[in-house]
Design an enzyme around this catalytic site. Sequence first.
Site, PDB file in Angstrom:
ATOM      1  N   GLY A  15      18.209  42.864  75.666  1.00  0.00           N
ATOM      2  CA  GLY A  15      19.654  42.953  75.495  1.00  0.00           C
ATOM      3  C   GLY A  15      20.053  44.390  75.208  1.00  0.00           C
ATOM      4  O   GLY A  15      19.499  45.332  75.788  1.00  0.00           O
ATOM      5  N   VAL A  17      19.599  46.342  72.608  1.00  0.00           N
ATOM      6  CA  VAL A  17      18.545  47.194  72.062  1.00  0.00           C
ATOM      7  C   VAL A  17      17.372  47.308  73.027  1.00  0.00           C
ATOM      8  O   VAL A  17      16.896  48.406  73.336  1.00  0.00           O
ATOM      9  CB  VAL A  17      18.060  46.669  70.688  1.00  0.00           C
ATOM     10  CG1 VAL A  17      16.910  47.522  70.162  1.00  0.00           C
ATOM     11  CG2 VAL A  17      19.210  46.659  69.681  1.00  0.00           C
ATOM     12  N   GLU A 131      11.302  49.437  60.975  1.00  0.00           N
ATOM     13  CA  GLU A 131      12.357  50.375  60.543  1.00  0.00           C
ATOM     14  C   GLU A 131      13.721  49.956  61.072  1.00  0.00           C
ATOM     15  O   GLU A 131      14.742  50.136  60.391  1.00  0.00           O
ATOM     16  CB  GLU A 131      12.002  51.781  61.044  1.00  0.00           C
ATOM     17  CG  GLU A 131      12.963  52.875  60.650  1.00  0.00           C
ATOM     18  CD  GLU A 131      12.971  53.141  59.157  1.00  0.00           C
ATOM     19  OE1 GLU A 131      13.936  52.699  58.509  1.00  0.00           O
ATOM     20  OE2 GLU A 131      12.042  53.785  58.643  1.00  0.00           O
ATOM     21  N   VAL A 134      16.648  47.439  59.238  1.00  0.00           N
ATOM     22  CA  VAL A 134      17.613  47.797  58.199  1.00  0.00           C
ATOM     23  C   VAL A 134      18.336  49.092  58.569  1.00  0.00           C
ATOM     24  O   VAL A 134      17.703  50.132  58.759  1.00  0.00           O
ATOM     25  CB  VAL A 134      16.927  47.980  56.827  1.00  0.00           C
ATOM     26  CG1 VAL A 134      17.965  48.330  55.757  1.00  0.00           C
ATOM     27  CG2 VAL A 134      16.166  46.728  56.437  1.00  0.00           C
ATOM     28  N   GLY A 136      19.875  50.298  61.223  1.00  0.00           N
ATOM     29  CA  GLY A 136      19.730  50.925  62.541  1.00  0.00           C
ATOM     30  C   GLY A 136      18.844  52.141  62.548  1.00  0.00           C
ATOM     31  O   GLY A 136      17.662  52.070  62.207  1.00  0.00           O
ATOM     32  N   ASP A 203      23.755  38.857  57.052  1.00  0.00           N
ATOM     33  CA  ASP A 203      23.066  40.031  57.593  1.00  0.00           C
ATOM     34  C   ASP A 203      22.743  41.034  56.477  1.00  0.00           C
ATOM     35  O   ASP A 203      21.606  41.494  56.353  1.00  0.00           O
ATOM     36  CB  ASP A 203      23.970  40.683  58.660  1.00  0.00           C
ATOM     37  CG  ASP A 203      23.402  41.975  59.195  1.00  0.00           C
ATOM     38  OD1 ASP A 203      22.603  41.922  60.149  1.00  0.00           O
ATOM     39  OD2 ASP A 203      23.747  43.041  58.663  1.00  0.00           O
ATOM     40  N   LYS A 207      19.002  42.327  54.731  1.00  0.00           N
ATOM     41  CA  LYS A 207      18.601  43.724  54.549  1.00  0.00           C
ATOM     42  C   LYS A 207      18.332  44.028  53.074  1.00  0.00           C
ATOM     43  O   LYS A 207      17.392  44.761  52.755  1.00  0.00           O
ATOM     44  CB  LYS A 207      19.699  44.637  55.110  1.00  0.00           C
ATOM     45  CG  LYS A 207      19.818  44.536  56.635  1.00  0.00           C
ATOM     46  CD  LYS A 207      21.130  45.102  57.135  1.00  0.00           C
ATOM     47  CE  LYS A 207      21.213  45.072  58.665  1.00  0.00           C
ATOM     48  NZ  LYS A 207      22.580  45.401  59.151  1.00  0.00           N
ATOM     49  N   GLY A 306      23.962  49.394  66.944  1.00  0.00           N
ATOM     50  CA  GLY A 306      24.148  49.938  68.294  1.00  0.00           C
ATOM     51  C   GLY A 306      22.828  50.031  69.017  1.00  0.00           C
ATOM     52  O   GLY A 306      21.771  50.188  68.397  1.00  0.00           O
TER      53      GLY A 306
END
Lengths: 430, 430
Positions: A15, A17, A131, A134, A136, A203, A207, A306
Amino acid sequence: MMRTRPLKVALLGCGVVGSEVARIMTTHADDLAARIGAPVELAGVAVRRPSRVREGIPAELVTTDATALVKRGDIDVVVEVIGGIEPARTLITTAFAHGASVVSANKALLAQDGAALHAAAEEHGKDLYYEAAVAGAIPLIRPLRESLAGDKVNRVLGIVNGTTNFILDKMDSTGAGYQEALDEATALGYAEADPTADVEAFDAAAKAAILAGIGFHTRVRLDDVYREGMTEVTAADFRSAKEMGCTIKLLAICERSKDGASVTARVHPAMIPLTHPLASVRGAYNAVFVESDAAGQLMFYGPGAGGAPTASAVLGDLVAVCRNRLNGATGPGESAYAALPVSPMGEVVTRYHISLDVADKPGVLAQVATVFAEHGVSIDTVRQQGKDGEASLVVVTHRASDASLSGTVEALRKLDTVRGVASIMRVEGE
Amino acid sequence: MMRTRPLKVALLGCGVVGSEVARIMTTHADDLAARIGAPVELAGVAVRRPSRVREGIPAELVTTDATALVKRGDIDVVVEVIGGIEPARTLITTAFAHGASVVSANKALLAQDGAALHAAAEEHGKDLYYEAAVAGAIPLIRPLRESLAGDKVNRVLGIVNGTTNFILDKMDSTGAGYQEALDEATALGYAEADPTADVEAFDAAAKAAILAGIGFHTRVRLDDVYREGMTEVTAADFRSAKEMGCTIKLLAICERSKDGASVTARVHPAMIPLTHPLASVRGAYNAVFVESDAAGQLMFYGPGAGGAPTASAVLGDLVAVCRNRLNGATGPGESAYAALPVSPMGEVVTRYHISLDVADKPGVLAQVATVFAEHGVSIDTVRQQGKDGEASLVVVTHRASDASLSGTVEALRKLDTVRGVASIMRVEGE
């Protein structure tokens, strides 16, 4: 020095990412090879809908059979960017069992089953890096588990969800209500069609669990995190915040208790002073404060989500895991030796801003103050505003436990002169 | 899992940083052991003046013979916090030759001889870590060389010297001149008796060389860094900056050229807009922006110096190096494969703020504007102020190369109507 046999990477999910990961692996292939010491090759991409055109990815690499891909046996690293609990969990443990290390961006899964996944990685002598799970692109996991490995982390305080920060920032700057700001976030692509995971803070709670676990060397699961969403924050709350020289942010707060014997983790909207660096974190950006014994106060800031930023974090992990493989070594695994108890929300100590609708008659303030005193909650300031027989009373407390504050509020609701509790908000960052 | 034979650490230097390293190794011994997987033991401390009382360090560990200490052969990790070029350099290479890995906080040495030290480490299969060499406790080396290993860094822009930031912040907030602010910094212990390394930006230039080298995978030596100190920044410069909505910071700026074929590194005072996050970095704090292709803009903020923060960074490295040793592996070494040329200052492109003292008569502005045009430097704004036959002209340019600007200034000085060039300052962060 360069090995010629390439390391093989399987990508689960393509997708926003995943497609960026694939793109950068292709465009930066030479740089990655130089930094790793061997070329890396995309060996397979598992997707749900193979019909979608995926620019730059050869069709013969695409498969719908993710399980067969992770079982191939020749895969060095599995990159999991599917998200969600299943099938991601089973695919990751299957990958370990078939000789691969894993890079994941899956915060929900790691917050729920991090311990079991780490155990599976260790059982098979493989790496599990995450990594990207959490904040981005912001390096947080590595600084916490490596840079601060010789220090004692006491507090992690941050904005870790870009969607809700965008909404709150919009409410703050325009005076808009929650729904209006959410609609704009949705229109601009900052909020998903179903925004529940963001606005109800699932969400951010995931995190917080991950950050608390790493920071305190203690297992902290999603269920251990106190969670309060931001759907009930109103334009009136922002006006109250402004009167106090504050704004409102959705904060993830992980703290070691004063005696060091326990920890807490929580996510909720809170007022913070405009002078606090987190107050000026705008739009969909994230920022996290880390306070430790020796280093003092550190801050990490950047894009929290993003495709490209998250891919940057995934690829940093991919390089580290590939290097470890070439070295025949593994990086740091789970560190939960401290095994501190996670205290319930009632034991958290902070300050509170409470708005009450009260009858506008003499003696009300005395009654209210008595209730606070009886529950051991000390009042810092009171502001009273009356009109037409109704009045509002805004109380800001000194530091008190959440349990004491809850008891106070419960008792206040029983007073005849208190018509309602308009809002309760914690005050942080002072 | 825990190994019982301890890893042996030799400490070279026991000043502000070294004594904190020793203290934390003692007080946090259990945590360090758990995180490493084996206990660590202070096996020797080399100092110049053994007579000074060193709290908590057993007298039998103290020696003045640093060379004998690093040659012992049973030392796992040498922690070098002496600073300066010699004897630090020889001690570090001797340590590698005798089987130890090295953790150093020595920015001057790494900026001058990083390549040779890395080569010595690699020759002997040992680690060389130096997170503490740049920006104290702020994780920067590890994020740059590991977290962003899968990304392409285009720019590093930061405040990397706390002493000069303290002085500039004081000048900004109080209107004080340079000497007055320096005196206060000295009185408060923020500046050393001889402040040359800080105020002439040798310290910041060393850090810029290290950051550029790691960020661009290219050898950048101290001599490659353009360096301009901040002793000539005046209260008048701050007034000019304020008129432009700016403040003045001493910035380290490492940039990849637009075509990606070369890099530059420089340290100088510059105006930056008050809206830029670096503008609000107060006192002795440090902050560094990193811009990369995929991650976008990241910022790292924290205490840039001091015993405990620097010790935190040293100990993070110590844990990593000890873990590597137990794994029989080494961490990332020098990465200079890109080998990009470092361009001279003349090729840097930025904006400029120039104050001229000129004759107050007609035609001066036209003459001055002609000189700018002849050198291809486009003017953004001009402000003219006259009094008593003298006038000042403040010119802010569009982006131009440093060489073009230098040519312009040289030509301006030759004009009869230009009495003097009061100040030239670069404008960054826009």
